[in-house]
Design a protein around this motif. Structure first.
Motif, PDB file in Angstrom:
ATOM      1  N   THR A  59       0.995  -1.280   0.060  1.00 42.76           N
ATOM      2  CA  THR A  59       0.037   0.009  -0.100  1.00 42.76           C
ATOM      3  C   THR A  59       0.854   1.309  -0.061  1.00 42.76           C
ATOM      4  OG1 THR A  59      -1.703  -1.209   1.115  1.00 42.76           O
ATOM      5  CG2 THR A  59      -1.828   1.152   1.209  1.00 42.76           C
ATOM      6  N   CYS A  60       0.625   2.196  -0.544  1.00 42.69           N
ATOM      7  CA  CYS A  60       1.047   3.619  -0.550  1.00 42.69           C
ATOM      8  C   CYS A  60       0.629   4.441   0.603  1.00 42.69           C
ATOM      9  CB  CYS A  60       0.577   4.336  -2.017  1.00 42.69           C
ATOM     10  SG  CYS A  60       1.485   6.128  -2.074  1.00 42.69           S
ATOM     11  N   PHE A  61       1.599   5.090   1.254  1.00 45.32           N
ATOM     12  CA  PHE A  61       1.341   5.959   2.405  1.00 45.32           C
ATOM     13  C   PHE A  61       2.137   7.232   2.176  1.00 45.32           C
ATOM     14  CE2 PHE A  61       1.119   1.497   3.898  1.00 45.32           C
ATOM     15  CZ  PHE A  61      -0.103   1.779   4.768  1.00 45.32           C
ATOM     16  N   LEU A  62       1.473   8.331   2.935  1.00 40.82           N
ATOM     17  CA  LEU A  62       2.020   9.553   2.872  1.00 40.82           C
ATOM     18  C   LEU A  62       2.701   9.714   4.384  1.00 40.82           C
ATOM     19  CD1 LEU A  62       0.708  12.972   1.937  1.00 40.82           C
ATOM     20  CD2 LEU A  62       1.192  12.725   4.356  1.00 40.82           C
ATOM     21  N   VAL A  63       4.002  10.040   4.411  1.00 40.56           N
ATOM     22  CA  VAL A  63       4.564  10.223   5.645  1.00 40.56           C
ATOM     23  C   VAL A  63       5.378  11.690   5.948  1.00 40.56           C
ATOM     24  CG1 VAL A  63       6.666   9.465   7.141  1.00 40.56           C
ATOM     25  CG2 VAL A  63       5.379   7.852   5.858  1.00 40.56           C
ATOM     26  N   ARG A  96      -2.637   6.712   4.776  1.00 36.41           N
ATOM     27  CA  ARG A  96      -3.009   5.797   3.604  1.00 36.41           C
ATOM     28  C   ARG A  96      -3.189   6.637   2.292  1.00 36.41           C
ATOM     29  NH1 ARG A  96      -7.601   4.003   2.074  1.00 36.41           N
ATOM     30  NH2 ARG A  96      -8.572   3.881   4.037  1.00 36.41           N
ATOM     31  N   VAL A  97      -2.556   6.455   1.103  1.00 37.11           N
ATOM     32  CA  VAL A  97      -3.076   6.963   0.052  1.00 37.11           C
ATOM     33  C   VAL A  97      -3.460   5.774  -1.055  1.00 37.11           C
ATOM     34  CG1 VAL A  97      -2.261   8.462  -1.963  1.00 37.11           C
ATOM     35  CG2 VAL A  97      -1.456   8.691   0.326  1.00 37.11           C
ATOM     36  N   GLY A  98      -4.748   5.985  -1.334  1.00 38.27           N
ATOM     37  CA  GLY A  98      -5.456   4.855  -1.985  1.00 38.27           C
ATOM     38  C   GLY A  98      -5.960   3.798  -1.406  1.00 38.27           C
TER      39      GLY A  98
END
Length: 559
Positions: free
Chosen positions: A247-251, A292-294
């Motif tokens: 999964t894609c995440f923003l940090v 979470r992104v998407g």
């Protein structure tokens, strides 16, 4: 020596003669005919004058002695990691030379992180990136990642609403002293690869655990990233294994309450080139907050548009490096005499320079065509979107591969002077392999192109439609297209031949663009040497009859 004899004047033995002047105080945009013409043909007529004015102003700034000095200082004074402050507190900060910040400030102000705010935005932004990255390539990395992060963030509208205005800002607001909500602009980085997987991101082991007490979409991360560039950015897109898969995440580096997120910088990479830019290894310790992104399990699908945008910058950055190498070689030889005449007027040197100029112009034309297609795809043009799916990996494979031999040959045009750091040519040579590795090496690009052919039949139709516009205009180009079609019709062992296919597809695309748009001397020499087989493997082997004088004159900058 008699007591009355005069001491020799040491200065008289050191008269400087036959040395070229510095290539400064010139317009990198206006004097690059291939670039200026490409922008003029792709930008809407009603915006052409405005675009030309903006890019010329940036070109003059890039060609200034001041900007060139910033580039030298940023390269020679690389970033330094400060893991702790003087009192022992963990701070995980990277210290940059002031020249780096001047470069970033001017690049952000020029809109290099913002192709979104106006029509023809990607074309104008890519042309500006091409111009400004010739000053110094390392700071192009965070500028590229910042602009490319936006398509991925749009998968999560709430996150995009918070971050997109900051990432598209024309204000460079550096520092980890404030949360994003208190800043006038933000820079983005990314952390995809891990030491055990590299390009195989599905092998990632960084774990993402949902926060039951937090809001929806909040997680904590545990794990590492083996290659995280620009670690002083405000926010990062990373891939991690959530319960539902990769999964894609923003940090963010700084949390909304103003405290720092856990972002442990273990060390900076000691790299071949790109030395002004900090590339690092980072770790997340189980308290690193992420959004979470998407959807869970859709990390690759979410991040793919960011990857596509950064691949465009790989092509553009390599084209820019080639142009700067050719400009330096042509300038040097125009001012350097040997064996009774200037180097540039000697037939064999002229052949070398013309060959380099053709390679550079082909790369420039292709990069700007891709940028224009991005604008078309963003406006809903299905043909442009399909074209990009195949053209980007082919172009990324070939153009980035050609940068290194071109930089080496351009360096040789300066002789021993080119091998000296002060010339700037070693920096170009060290930088030249980067874009062939970043965002997927040659094998990754070639295999991605095969996947596009297998999964997106429309991409081949769009590609053939593009090169079909020159059918019948040059028999060598027509024959090369037939060879590509023959390769596509023989799928036996196609994976082992993927590189040759990518090379040939990139060459016929470049040939088509040059036959349509370049002066006849350039197009004819390209088709003869790249498609007709009438040349050797080294630069400087253009066939008899090539108008090398006209080609070199077109490529020569004046300063």
């Amino acid at each position: 020596m008699s007591a009355t004899a005069a001491a020799p004047d040491s200065a008289s033995t050191h008269t400087v003669a036959n040395q070229p002047p510095p290539l400064v105080e010139y317009d990198l945009f206006t004097e690059d005919h291939a670039l200026a013409e490409a922008v003029a043909r792709h930008v809407a007529p009603e915006r052409a004058e405005e675009a030309r004015g903006e890019l010329s102003a940036l070109g003059r700034a890039a060609g200034s002695a001041e900007a060139q000095e910033w580039g030298r200082q940023a390269n020679e004074c690389p970033p330094v990691l400060r893991t702790h402050d003087r009192y022992g507190h963990r701070i995980d900060e990277v210290e940059f030379h002031p020249a780096w910040h001047r470069l970033m400030e001017r690049g952000v102000a020029a809109g290099l992180t913002d192709p979104w705010s106006r029509p023809d935005g990607q074309l104008r932004r890519s042309a500006a990136f091409y111009v400004w990255s010739q000053v110094e390539a390392g700071h192009g990395c965070p500028l590229s990642m910042t602009h490319a992060a936006v398509p991925a963030l749009r998968r999560e509208p709430e996150v995009a609403a918070e971050w997109e205005p900051l990432l598209a800002s024309h204000t460079y607001d550096y520092g980890l002293d404030r949360p994003a909500s208190a800043k006038a602009g933000a820079i983005a980085g990314m952390g995809m690869t891990e030491k055990q997987g590299g390009s195989d991101v599905r092998a990632n082991t960084t774990a993402a655990v949902p926060l039951t007490s937090g809001g929806e979409g909040e997680y904590v991360l545990t794990g590492h990233k083996w290659f995280c560039s620009a670690p002083m950015s405000d926010v990062f897109l990373v891939l991690a294994q959530a319960p539902g898969g990769l999964t894609c995440f923003l940090v963010p580096r700084v949390l909304p309450d103003g405290t720092r997120n856990t972002f442990r910088i273990q060390r900076l990479k000691d790299k071949l080139g790109n030395r002004s830019n900090a590339s690092s290894e980072v770790e997340f310790d189980g308290t690193t907050w992420a959004r979470r992104v998407g959807e869970e399990g859709r990390g690759v699908a979410t991040i793919i548009e960011m990857v596509a945008a950064t691949r465009l910058d790989c092509v553009t950055g390599s084209a820019a490096l080639m142009r700067q190498a050719v400009a330096q070689a042509a300038h040097h030889t125009a001012h350097r005499a040997a064996f009774g005449t200037t180097l540039i007027d000697q037939p064999l040197m002229k052949n070398v320079l013309a060959d380099l100029a053709i390679e550079s112009e082909a790369a420039t034309a292709l990069a700007m065509r891709l940028a224009a297609a991005y604008d078309g795809a963003a406006a809903g043009d299905a043909q442009d979107r399909a074209f990009l799916r195949l053209a980007v990996p082919a172009a990324k494979y070939w153009v980035t591969k050609r940068a290194t031999p071109l930089a080496a040959e351009a360096l040789e045009c300066l002789g021993g002077n080119g091998y000296v750091e002060e010339s700037g040519m070693p920096r170009l040579l060290r930088e030249s392999p980067l874009n062939s590795i970043w965002e997927g090496s040659g094998n990754v690009q070639s295999l991605d192109m095969l996947r596009a052919l297998q999964r997106s039949p429309d991409s081949l139709n769009a590609f053939l439609s593009e090169i079909g516009q020159t059918r019948g205009a040059d028999h060598r180009l027509d024959d090369a297209v037939k060879e590509v079609l023959s390769d596509l019709g023989d799928l036996d062992g196609i994976e082992g031949r993927a590189r040759r296919l990518a090379e040939n597809m990139a060459l016929v695309l470049q040939g088509s663009l040059l036959v349509r748009y370049a002066p006849a001397a350039v197009a004819d020499a390209f088709c003869a040497s790249r498609l007709g087989g009438d040349s050797g493997l080294a630069f400087g082997t253009l066939p008899v009859g090539a108008d090398t004088g006209a080609i070199v004159e077109r490529a020569l900058p004046t300063a």
